[in-house]
Design a protein around this motif. Structure first.
Motif, mmCIF file in Angstrom:
data_model
loop_
_atom_site.group_PDB
_atom_site.id
_atom_site.type_symbol
_atom_site.label_atom_id
_atom_site.label_comp_id
_atom_site.label_asym_id
_atom_site.label_seq_id
_atom_site.Cartn_x
_atom_site.Cartn_y
_atom_site.Cartn_z
ATOM 1 N N HIS A 106 0.839 -1.197 0.000
ATOM 2 C CA HIS A 106 0.000 0.000 0.000
ATOM 3 C C HIS A 106 0.878 1.253 0.000
ATOM 4 O O HIS A 106 1.944 1.276 0.628
ATOM 5 C CB HIS A 106 -0.906 0.040 1.224
ATOM 6 C CG HIS A 106 -1.744 -1.178 1.400
ATOM 7 N ND1 HIS A 106 -2.546 -1.664 0.400
ATOM 8 C CD2 HIS A 106 -1.910 -2.009 2.457
ATOM 9 C CE1 HIS A 106 -3.173 -2.753 0.836
ATOM 10 N NE2 HIS A 106 -2.799 -2.980 2.078
ATOM 11 N N ASP A 109 1.091 8.289 2.456
ATOM 12 C CA ASP A 109 0.317 9.492 2.131
ATOM 13 C C ASP A 109 0.902 10.232 0.931
ATOM 14 O O ASP A 109 0.174 10.667 0.031
ATOM 15 C CB ASP A 109 0.278 10.435 3.339
ATOM 16 C CG ASP A 109 -0.539 9.865 4.491
ATOM 17 O OD1 ASP A 109 -1.336 8.935 4.254
ATOM 18 O OD2 ASP A 109 -0.381 10.349 5.621
ATOM 19 N N ALA A 112 0.242 8.296 -2.378
ATOM 20 C CA ALA A 112 -1.185 8.316 -2.706
ATOM 21 C C ALA A 112 -1.604 9.678 -3.236
ATOM 22 O O ALA A 112 -2.349 9.782 -4.221
ATOM 23 C CB ALA A 112 -2.005 7.949 -1.468
ATOM 24 N N GLU A 117 -5.066 10.686 -4.680
ATOM 25 C CA GLU A 117 -5.863 10.179 -3.563
ATOM 26 C C GLU A 117 -5.570 10.996 -2.308
ATOM 27 O O GLU A 117 -4.476 11.537 -2.152
ATOM 28 C CB GLU A 117 -5.538 8.704 -3.315
ATOM 29 C CG GLU A 117 -5.864 7.798 -4.488
ATOM 30 C CD GLU A 117 -7.353 7.704 -4.746
ATOM 31 O OE1 GLU A 117 -8.128 7.901 -3.791
ATOM 32 O OE2 GLU A 117 -7.742 7.427 -5.892
ATOM 33 N N ARG A 119 -5.176 10.112 0.878
ATOM 34 C CA ARG A 119 -4.315 9.540 1.911
ATOM 35 C C ARG A 119 -3.841 8.157 1.491
ATOM 36 O O ARG A 119 -4.412 7.528 0.601
ATOM 37 C CB ARG A 119 -5.056 9.435 3.249
ATOM 38 C CG ARG A 119 -6.271 8.523 3.202
ATOM 39 C CD ARG A 119 -6.982 8.437 4.543
ATOM 40 N NE ARG A 119 -7.591 9.702 4.900
ATOM 41 C CZ ARG A 119 -8.803 10.096 4.483
ATOM 42 N NH1 ARG A 119 -9.499 9.314 3.659
ATOM 43 N NH2 ARG A 119 -9.314 11.235 4.852
ATOM 44 N N LYS A 121 -2.238 4.242 3.062
ATOM 45 C CA LYS A 121 -2.883 3.152 3.792
ATOM 46 C C LYS A 121 -1.889 2.453 4.704
ATOM 47 O O LYS A 121 -1.146 1.563 4.283
ATOM 48 C CB LYS A 121 -3.505 2.159 2.812
ATOM 49 C CG LYS A 121 -4.287 1.028 3.458
ATOM 50 C CD LYS A 121 -4.929 0.163 2.382
ATOM 51 C CE LYS A 121 -5.634 -1.048 2.967
ATOM 52 N NZ LYS A 121 -6.218 -1.900 1.908
ATOM 53 N N GLN A 194 -6.161 3.274 7.587
ATOM 54 C CA GLN A 194 -6.574 4.558 7.039
ATOM 55 C C GLN A 194 -7.673 4.297 6.014
ATOM 56 O O GLN A 194 -7.680 3.271 5.328
ATOM 57 C CB GLN A 194 -5.394 5.253 6.367
ATOM 58 C CG GLN A 194 -4.313 5.741 7.302
ATOM 59 C CD GLN A 194 -3.162 6.340 6.508
ATOM 60 O OE1 GLN A 194 -2.213 5.645 6.158
ATOM 61 N NE2 GLN A 194 -3.260 7.632 6.215
ATOM 62 N N ASN A 195 -8.596 5.236 5.889
ATOM 63 C CA ASN A 195 -9.722 5.054 4.985
ATOM 64 C C ASN A 195 -9.274 5.262 3.547
ATOM 65 O O ASN A 195 -9.476 6.312 2.939
ATOM 66 C CB ASN A 195 -10.853 6.009 5.336
ATOM 67 C CG ASN A 195 -12.117 5.712 4.536
ATOM 68 O OD1 ASN A 195 -12.232 4.670 3.901
ATOM 69 N ND2 ASN A 195 -13.070 6.629 4.568
ATOM 70 N N CYS A 196 -8.662 4.214 3.032
ATOM 71 C CA CYS A 196 -8.124 4.212 1.668
ATOM 72 C C CYS A 196 -8.153 2.770 1.203
ATOM 73 O O CYS A 196 -7.726 1.880 1.940
ATOM 74 C CB CYS A 196 -6.694 4.762 1.669
ATOM 75 S SG CYS A 196 -5.785 4.501 0.134
ATOM 76 N N ASP A 197 -8.645 2.518 0.025
ATOM 77 C CA ASP A 197 -8.705 1.146 -0.467
ATOM 78 C C ASP A 197 -7.733 0.916 -1.620
ATOM 79 O O ASP A 197 -7.969 0.086 -2.487
ATOM 80 C CB ASP A 197 -10.128 0.775 -0.896
ATOM 81 C CG ASP A 197 -10.382 -0.728 -0.745
ATOM 82 O OD1 ASP A 197 -9.833 -1.320 0.201
ATOM 83 O OD2 ASP A 197 -11.110 -1.300 -1.573
#
Length: 331
Positions: A106, A109, A112, A117, A119, A121, A194-197
């Motif tokens: 992943h 920050d 991403a 994006e 943030r 992950k 973290q709210n990231c997929d």
């Protein structure tokens, strides 16, 4: 964590969240006894507890998605210090792996945001259950080089470069961004991230899904802080992990406990938290909002502006407290 601060916020009571069942090729068909759910078609690999499209099950926003609640009430949900953003900072899941997940990495920050994006992950895995011999691949063996990683991807031998860890129930594993990793069968994991997929797959055992070789190599760090985290036992809780983005704690509840006691002594401001029942069930009670039931494997959002409440053990409750953090505020 959740002290009443009516001079700053209009109160928002805790509310239970409906889980969202997500199909994955590597998942389970039958989620019993964890959830009363059997897959109708494709297997279920992830139960999203706090995803943006999950809906509130109780309270004035029942039926609304978390995305809409955060956008309508960012300060009430996050607190004054966290409301520069109007979305959920954490994604919490339960993972059910019947087959090996892809070998993946992943972004942090910075990377991403380079690709548009908000943030990266960083995540952690708490083992709710495990079978004998269960393992995860977490990080790279000492001395592995980027050239060896590339050769492993091309030749299908990448697993030989991975650091394997045995998983036992109660283990906490930290997976910071940039860590090459893979979840293998044999355990049920509570994942806080973290709210990231964003997932960059390096290798997927020929399952035909998209790979992200160039981005995965760009995201990879040969050395990371990933690994098992030893629990830290305090007088009133057990700290499972503290990271720049979240903390995860086991909270003993002897019959009943006040929400004020959930806040750490050195935590000066209320913030967003979640209460997860790893086993058993509980009940939140308050003159302000009545009661909210916490069933086994259920989760309740506790906004920063929550009124005071008590939590009761309704039978064998194993309570997990997950607190969102702003980087730089680790206790």
């Amino acid at each position: 964590m959740t002290l009443n601060d009516s001079t700053v916020f209009v109160e928002l009571a805790p509310f239970r969240i409906e889980p969202r069942f997500v199909e994955r090729v590597w998942g389970w068909k039958d989620l019993h006894p964890w959830y009363d759910r059997v897959a109708e078609k494709e297997p279920i690999g992830e139960v999203w507890l706090t995803g943006d499209d999950c809906c509130a099950a109780t309270g004035p926003y029942a039926g609304k998605t978390l995305r809409s609640i955060f956008r309508e009430r960012p300060e009430a949900m996050l607190g004054g210090g966290g409301a520069s953003s109007s979305d959920s900072p954490l994604l919490i899941k339960v993972l059910f792996a019947r087959e090996k997940l892809s070998v993946q990495v992943h972004p942090d920050d910075r990377l991403a945001q380079k690709y548009g994006e908000p943030r990266g992950k960083t995540e952690c895995w708490y083992a709710l259950a495990s079978e004998p011999g269960a393992q995860v691949a977490l990080g790279l063996k000492p001395g592995v080089t980027m050239d060896e990683i590339k050769a492993g991807i091309e030749g299908g031998t990448l697993e030989q470069s991975l650091n394997l860890l045995t998983v036992r129930a109660g283990d906490m594993m930290y997976v910071d961004a940039g860590t090459v990793h893979a979840i293998w069968p044999g355990s049920v994991l509570l994942e806080t991230q973290q709210n990231c997929d964003l997932t960059y797959r390096m290798y997927d055992y020929g399952r035909g899904r998209e790979l992200h070789i160039e981005k995965s190599l760009e995201a990879t760090r040969l050395r990371t802080a990933a690994g098992k985290v030893l629990p830290k036992t305090l007088e009133d809780r057990t700290v499972l992990v503290d990271s720049p983005y979240f903390s995860v704690e086991r909270i003993p509840v002897e019959v009943s406990r006040s929400s004020k006691s959930l806040q750490r002594a050195n935590q000066d401001k209320p913030g967003l938290a979640y209460l997860f029942a790893a086993a058993g069930s509980g009940r939140l009670s308050s003159p302000s909002f009545g009661t909210v039931e916490l069933p086994p494997c259920g989760i309740i959002a506790v906004p920063a502006s929550s009124p005071l409440f008590s939590i009761q053990d309704m039978g064998e409750l194993d309570l997990i407290l997950i607190t969102a953090r702003t980087p730089g505020t680790v206790a």
